[in-house]
Write an enzyme that holds these catalytic residues in place. Structure first.
Site, short mmCIF file in Angstrom:
data_model
loop_
_atom_site.label_atom_id
_atom_site.label_comp_id
_atom_site.label_asym_id
_atom_site.label_seq_id
_atom_site.Cartn_x
_atom_site.Cartn_y
_atom_site.Cartn_z
N PRO A 98 36.67 40.24 30.31
CG PRO A 98 35.09 41.52 29.18
CD PRO A 98 35.22 40.37 30.12
CG ASN A 99 39.25 45.47 30.61
OD1 ASN A 99 39.93 45.77 29.64
ND2 ASN A 99 38.01 45.89 30.77
NE ARG A 144 40.48 47.97 34.43
CZ ARG A 144 39.52 47.23 34.98
NH1 ARG A 144 39.72 45.96 35.27
NH2 ARG A 144 38.34 47.76 35.23
CE1 TYR A 170 38.97 44.79 39.70
CE2 TYR A 170 40.12 46.66 38.77
CZ TYR A 170 38.95 45.98 39.02
OH TYR A 170 37.76 46.49 38.60
CG ASN A 184 36.82 37.63 37.59
OD1 ASN A 184 35.96 38.44 37.28
ND2 ASN A 184 37.88 37.95 38.30
CB ALA A 203 33.00 44.92 32.75
CD GLU A 219 29.15 36.44 40.11
OE1 GLU A 219 29.22 37.64 39.81
OE2 GLU A 219 28.09 35.91 40.50
CG HIS A 233 33.42 39.39 41.12
ND1 HIS A 233 33.47 39.83 39.82
CD2 HIS A 233 32.21 38.79 41.28
CE1 HIS A 233 32.35 39.50 39.22
NE2 HIS A 233 31.57 38.86 40.07
NE ARG A 256 35.58 48.31 42.64
CZ ARG A 256 36.00 47.96 41.43
NH1 ARG A 256 36.01 46.69 41.07
NH2 ARG A 256 36.42 48.86 40.57
#
Length: 150
Positions: free
Chosen positions: A12-13, A20, A25, A76, A79, A100, A102, A109
């Site tokens: 998502p996103n 964003r 990012y 990735n 969320a 994985e 990111h 964070r």
């Protein structure tokens, strides 16, 4: 012989990359990520299936489709990293190496981002290196596939 297929799945996103929170990012878009992955895949002599969805169920289905089709998964989960037991279970069920990725360093964070259900079963994790992390993940996955074939 056909090149090995690596699924590159995005949650998502990530379709909002470049728009964003660019301070977190970066300014690269998802199209930039896909182009980087295509270049890395060509260099590594592997094929990729690059996808993005905002739907948890669709991502779970895509993971399940990888069984018997792909040699590995670079993901990735965005969320869903921190919330989706369903995604973790799907990744466990396909019996494939998983890396994985990111863009940001999730450990620097908010505290809720420090926990990853995907990391519990992933072969490896790359975070905090921006879009370069995808190319590194593909290189590592190509090495894992080659090791498995030999």
């Amino acid at each position: 012989m056909l090149p090995s297929l690596i699924a590159v799945l995005n949650g998502p996103n990530l379709n909002m990359l470049g728009l964003r929170q660019p301070e977190v990012y970066g300014r690269a878009t998802l199209d930039d990520v896909e182009q980087l992955c295509a270049q890395a895949a060509e260099r590594l002599d592997v094929a990729i299936d690059f996808r993005q969805t905002n739907s948890e169920g669709e991502l779970v289905s895509w993971v399940q489709e990888c069984r018997g089709r792909a040699k590995g998964i670079v993901i990735n989960p965005a969320a869903l990293t921190h919330t989706s037991v369903a995604l973790m279970d799907a990744l466990l069920s396909v019996d494939l190496p998983v890396i994985e990725v990111h863009l940001s360093n999730i450990h620097r964070r908010e505290e809720f981002r420090h926990y990853s259900y995907v990391s519990l079963m992933a072969t490896g994790v790359i975070c905090g290196l921006g879009i370069r992390g995808y190319a590194l993940a593909l290189t590592a996955m190509a090495d894992l596939i080659l090791d498995e074939e030999n």
